[in-house]
Design a protein around this motif. Sequence first.
Motif, PDB file in Angstrom:
ATOM      1  N   TRP A  87     -46.524  -9.096 -22.673  1.00 53.78           N
ATOM      2  CA  TRP A  87     -46.057 -10.060 -23.682  1.00 53.78           C
ATOM      3  C   TRP A  87     -44.908 -10.895 -23.142  1.00 53.78           C
ATOM      4  O   TRP A  87     -44.809 -12.093 -23.402  1.00 53.78           O
ATOM      5  N   ARG A  88     -44.051 -10.251 -22.370  1.00 49.97           N
ATOM      6  CA  ARG A  88     -42.903 -10.955 -21.795  1.00 49.97           C
ATOM      7  C   ARG A  88     -43.287 -11.753 -20.558  1.00 49.97           C
ATOM      8  O   ARG A  88     -42.452 -12.441 -19.976  1.00 49.97           O
ATOM      9  N   GLY A  89     -44.529 -11.672 -20.133  1.00 45.84           N
ATOM     10  CA  GLY A  89     -44.996 -12.439 -18.981  1.00 45.84           C
ATOM     11  C   GLY A  89     -44.560 -11.864 -17.647  1.00 45.84           C
ATOM     12  O   GLY A  89     -44.532 -12.580 -16.642  1.00 45.84           O
ATOM     13  N   LEU A  90     -44.244 -10.576 -17.621  1.00 47.02           N
ATOM     14  CA  LEU A  90     -43.780  -9.954 -16.387  1.00 47.02           C
ATOM     15  C   LEU A  90     -44.951  -9.436 -15.557  1.00 47.02           C
ATOM     16  O   LEU A  90     -45.880  -8.820 -16.075  1.00 47.02           O
ATOM     17  N   ARG A  91     -44.881  -9.691 -14.268  1.00 46.69           N
ATOM     18  CA  ARG A  91     -45.925  -9.270 -13.331  1.00 46.69           C
ATOM     19  C   ARG A  91     -46.136  -7.763 -13.368  1.00 46.69           C
ATOM     20  O   ARG A  91     -47.249  -7.283 -13.180  1.00 46.69           O
ATOM     21  N   ALA A  92     -45.101  -7.001 -13.623  1.00 49.33           N
ATOM     22  CA  ALA A  92     -45.215  -5.533 -13.673  1.00 49.33           C
ATOM     23  C   ALA A  92     -46.257  -5.103 -14.702  1.00 49.33           C
ATOM     24  O   ALA A  92     -46.939  -4.083 -14.515  1.00 49.33           O
ATOM     25  N   GLY A  93     -46.408  -5.855 -15.774  1.00 48.50           N
ATOM     26  CA  GLY A  93     -47.419  -5.541 -16.781  1.00 48.50           C
ATOM     27  C   GLY A  93     -48.818  -5.661 -16.223  1.00 48.50           C
ATOM     28  O   GLY A  93     -49.675  -4.807 -16.474  1.00 48.50           O
ATOM     29  N   ALA A  94     -49.068  -6.714 -15.446  1.00 49.92           N
ATOM     30  CA  ALA A  94     -50.383  -6.904 -14.840  1.00 49.92           C
ATOM     31  C   ALA A  94     -50.667  -5.814 -13.808  1.00 49.92           C
ATOM     32  O   ALA A  94     -51.783  -5.288 -13.744  1.00 49.92           O
ATOM     33  N   VAL A  95     -49.672  -5.472 -13.017  1.00 45.07           N
ATOM     34  CA  VAL A  95     -49.833  -4.403 -12.028  1.00 45.07           C
ATOM     35  C   VAL A  95     -50.141  -3.090 -12.737  1.00 45.07           C
ATOM     36  O   VAL A  95     -51.044  -2.344 -12.338  1.00 45.07           O
ATOM     37  N   LEU A  96     -49.423  -2.801 -13.801  1.00 40.84           N
ATOM     38  CA  LEU A  96     -49.636  -1.575 -14.562  1.00 40.84           C
ATOM     39  C   LEU A  96     -51.023  -1.568 -15.207  1.00 40.84           C
ATOM     40  O   LEU A  96     -51.686  -0.532 -15.255  1.00 40.84           O
ATOM     41  N   ALA A  97     -51.489  -2.724 -15.679  1.00 44.21           N
ATOM     42  CA  ALA A  97     -52.815  -2.811 -16.301  1.00 44.21           C
ATOM     43  C   ALA A  97     -53.906  -2.388 -15.322  1.00 44.21           C
ATOM     44  O   ALA A  97     -54.822  -1.647 -15.676  1.00 44.21           O
ATOM     45  N   VAL A  98     -53.802  -2.849 -14.092  1.00 41.51           N
ATOM     46  CA  VAL A  98     -54.804  -2.522 -13.080  1.00 41.51           C
ATOM     47  C   VAL A  98     -54.636  -1.077 -12.606  1.00 41.51           C
ATOM     48  O   VAL A  98     -55.612  -0.338 -12.482  1.00 41.51           O
ATOM     49  N   ALA A  99     -53.404  -0.649 -12.387  1.00 43.71           N
ATOM     50  CA  ALA A  99     -53.145   0.696 -11.873  1.00 43.71           C
ATOM     51  C   ALA A  99     -53.493   1.782 -12.885  1.00 43.71           C
ATOM     52  O   ALA A  99     -53.954   2.864 -12.515  1.00 43.71           O
ATOM     53  N   LEU A 100     -53.291   1.507 -14.144  1.00 44.64           N
ATOM     54  CA  LEU A 100     -53.492   2.508 -15.186  1.00 44.64           C
ATOM     55  C   LEU A 100     -54.960   2.665 -15.582  1.00 44.64           C
ATOM     56  O   LEU A 100     -55.362   3.722 -16.071  1.00 44.64           O
ATOM     57  N   LEU A 101     -55.780   1.651 -15.352  1.00 48.83           N
ATOM     58  CA  LEU A 101     -57.162   1.672 -15.823  1.00 48.83           C
ATOM     59  C   LEU A 101     -57.955   2.897 -15.345  1.00 48.83           C
ATOM     60  O   LEU A 101     -58.619   3.538 -16.161  1.00 48.83           O
ATOM     61  N   PRO A 102     -57.925   3.276 -14.072  1.00 48.85           N
ATOM     62  CA  PRO A 102     -58.717   4.457 -13.665  1.00 48.85           C
ATOM     63  C   PRO A 102     -58.250   5.748 -14.354  1.00 48.85           C
ATOM     64  O   PRO A 102     -59.080   6.599 -14.689  1.00 48.85           O
ATOM     65  N   ILE A 103     -56.970   5.872 -14.577  1.00 45.21           N
ATOM     66  CA  ILE A 103     -56.445   7.060 -15.254  1.00 45.21           C
ATOM     67  C   ILE A 103     -56.900   7.062 -16.705  1.00 45.21           C
ATOM     68  O   ILE A 103     -57.343   8.083 -17.245  1.00 45.21           O
ATOM     69  N   GLU A 104     -56.810   5.906 -17.341  1.00 46.64           N
ATOM     70  CA  GLU A 104     -57.268   5.779 -18.726  1.00 46.64           C
ATOM     71  C   GLU A 104     -58.750   6.103 -18.836  1.00 46.64           C
ATOM     72  O   GLU A 104     -59.170   6.839 -19.737  1.00 46.64           O
ATOM     73  N   LEU A 105     -59.544   5.555 -17.916  1.00 48.03           N
ATOM     74  CA  LEU A 105     -60.981   5.807 -17.941  1.00 48.03           C
ATOM     75  C   LEU A 105     -61.281   7.301 -17.834  1.00 48.03           C
ATOM     76  O   LEU A 105     -62.152   7.814 -18.535  1.00 48.03           O
ATOM     77  N   ALA A 106     -60.555   7.986 -16.964  1.00 41.02           N
ATOM     78  CA  ALA A 106     -60.762   9.435 -16.816  1.00 41.02           C
ATOM     79  C   ALA A 106     -60.511  10.155 -18.141  1.00 41.02           C
ATOM     80  O   ALA A 106     -61.305  11.015 -18.543  1.00 41.02           O
ATOM     81  N   PHE A 107     -59.443   9.806 -18.827  1.00 46.59           N
ATOM     82  CA  PHE A 107     -59.149  10.444 -20.109  1.00 46.59           C
ATOM     83  C   PHE A 107     -60.163  10.048 -21.178  1.00 46.59           C
ATOM     84  O   PHE A 107     -60.631  10.890 -21.943  1.00 46.59           O
ATOM     85  N   TRP A 108     -60.486   8.771 -21.275  1.00 48.89           N
ATOM     86  CA  TRP A 108     -61.434   8.326 -22.300  1.00 48.89           C
ATOM     87  C   TRP A 108     -62.790   8.987 -22.126  1.00 48.89           C
ATOM     88  O   TRP A 108     -63.412   9.424 -23.085  1.00 48.89           O
ATOM     89  N   ILE A 109     -63.253   9.055 -20.883  1.00 50.44           N
ATOM     90  CA  ILE A 109     -64.533   9.704 -20.611  1.00 50.44           C
ATOM     91  C   ILE A 109     -64.403  11.209 -20.807  1.00 50.44           C
ATOM     92  O   ILE A 109     -65.271  11.842 -21.412  1.00 50.44           O
ATOM     93  N   GLY A 110     -63.311  11.773 -20.312  1.00 51.14           N
ATOM     94  CA  GLY A 110     -63.098  13.219 -20.425  1.00 51.14           C
ATOM     95  C   GLY A 110     -63.007  13.708 -21.852  1.00 51.14           C
ATOM     96  O   GLY A 110     -63.468  14.809 -22.175  1.00 51.14           O
ATOM     97  N   PHE A 111     -62.419  12.905 -22.730  1.00 50.38           N
ATOM     98  CA  PHE A 111     -62.313  13.273 -24.142  1.00 50.38           C
ATOM     99  C   PHE A 111     -63.432  12.655 -24.988  1.00 50.38           C
ATOM    100  O   PHE A 111     -63.430  12.795 -26.209  1.00 50.38           O
ATOM    101  N   ALA A 112     -64.370  11.958 -24.352  1.00 54.07           N
ATOM    102  CA  ALA A 112     -65.495  11.310 -25.039  1.00 54.07           C
ATOM    103  C   ALA A 112     -65.007  10.359 -26.131  1.00 54.07           C
ATOM    104  O   ALA A 112     -65.422  10.437 -27.277  1.00 54.07           O
ATOM    105  N   LEU A 113     -64.122   9.453 -25.748  1.00 52.67           N
ATOM    106  CA  LEU A 113     -63.590   8.444 -26.671  1.00 52.67           C
ATOM    107  C   LEU A 113     -64.277   7.117 -26.359  1.00 52.67           C
ATOM    108  O   LEU A 113     -63.870   6.390 -25.447  1.00 52.67           O
ATOM    109  N   PRO A 114     -65.332   6.775 -27.090  1.00 56.36           N
ATOM    110  CA  PRO A 114     -66.192   5.652 -26.700  1.00 56.36           C
ATOM    111  C   PRO A 114     -65.560   4.264 -26.770  1.00 56.36           C
ATOM    112  O   PRO A 114     -66.004   3.356 -26.071  1.00 56.36           O
ATOM    113  N   PHE A 115     -64.542   4.075 -27.587  1.00 60.16           N
ATOM    114  CA  PHE A 115     -63.966   2.734 -27.710  1.00 60.16           C
ATOM    115  C   PHE A 115     -62.965   2.412 -26.599  1.00 60.16           C
ATOM    116  O   PHE A 115     -62.675   1.252 -26.344  1.00 60.16           O
ATOM    117  N   GLY A 116     -62.438   3.433 -25.943  1.00 58.38           N
ATOM    118  CA  GLY A 116     -61.444   3.222 -24.902  1.00 58.38           C
ATOM    119  C   GLY A 116     -61.914   2.384 -23.730  1.00 58.38           C
ATOM    120  O   GLY A 116     -61.283   1.375 -23.385  1.00 58.38           O
TER     121      GLY A 116
END
Length: 130
Positions: A87-116
């Motif tokens: 929201w603040r337009g900081l590059r760190a947000g974009a870096v975090l978005a890309v870096a966090l996605l595989p971890i998020e996917l592991a949890f969403w799939i692992g917990f069977a959360l279909p909307f994630g």
Amino acid sequence: TRESPTASKDMVKLAAVLSILVGLGFGLPCAYGIWYFSTTGEVWTFLGFPTYGEGSFEAIGIQTTVLLLAAFLVVRGLEVVMGWLLWRGLRAGAVLAVALLPIELAFWIGFALPFGPPLGLARTILVIRK
């Protein structure tokens, strides 16, 4: 044709809002799920569905624990922070978005959360397209 800077900013703002909503949307129930699991020893069910159990994690032998739920909650908190950074337009947000996605996917799939996965992928695409 190149998109205007305003269109790019709008996409990042949309990604920010999506991040905050997804972070809170999964994080707040997770906090309750941690409390419920720690007091009953059972996975909380909502509308007849297990919230953080009976997914791929259990299929491969990873049982739901308070520690696993707490790790998921930390990831959800990082997503809210990511939304704020975007929201603040900081590059760190974009870096975090890309870096966090595989971890998020592991949890969403692992917990069977279909909307994630579709929401997380949409957010990341909006950030990358900027």
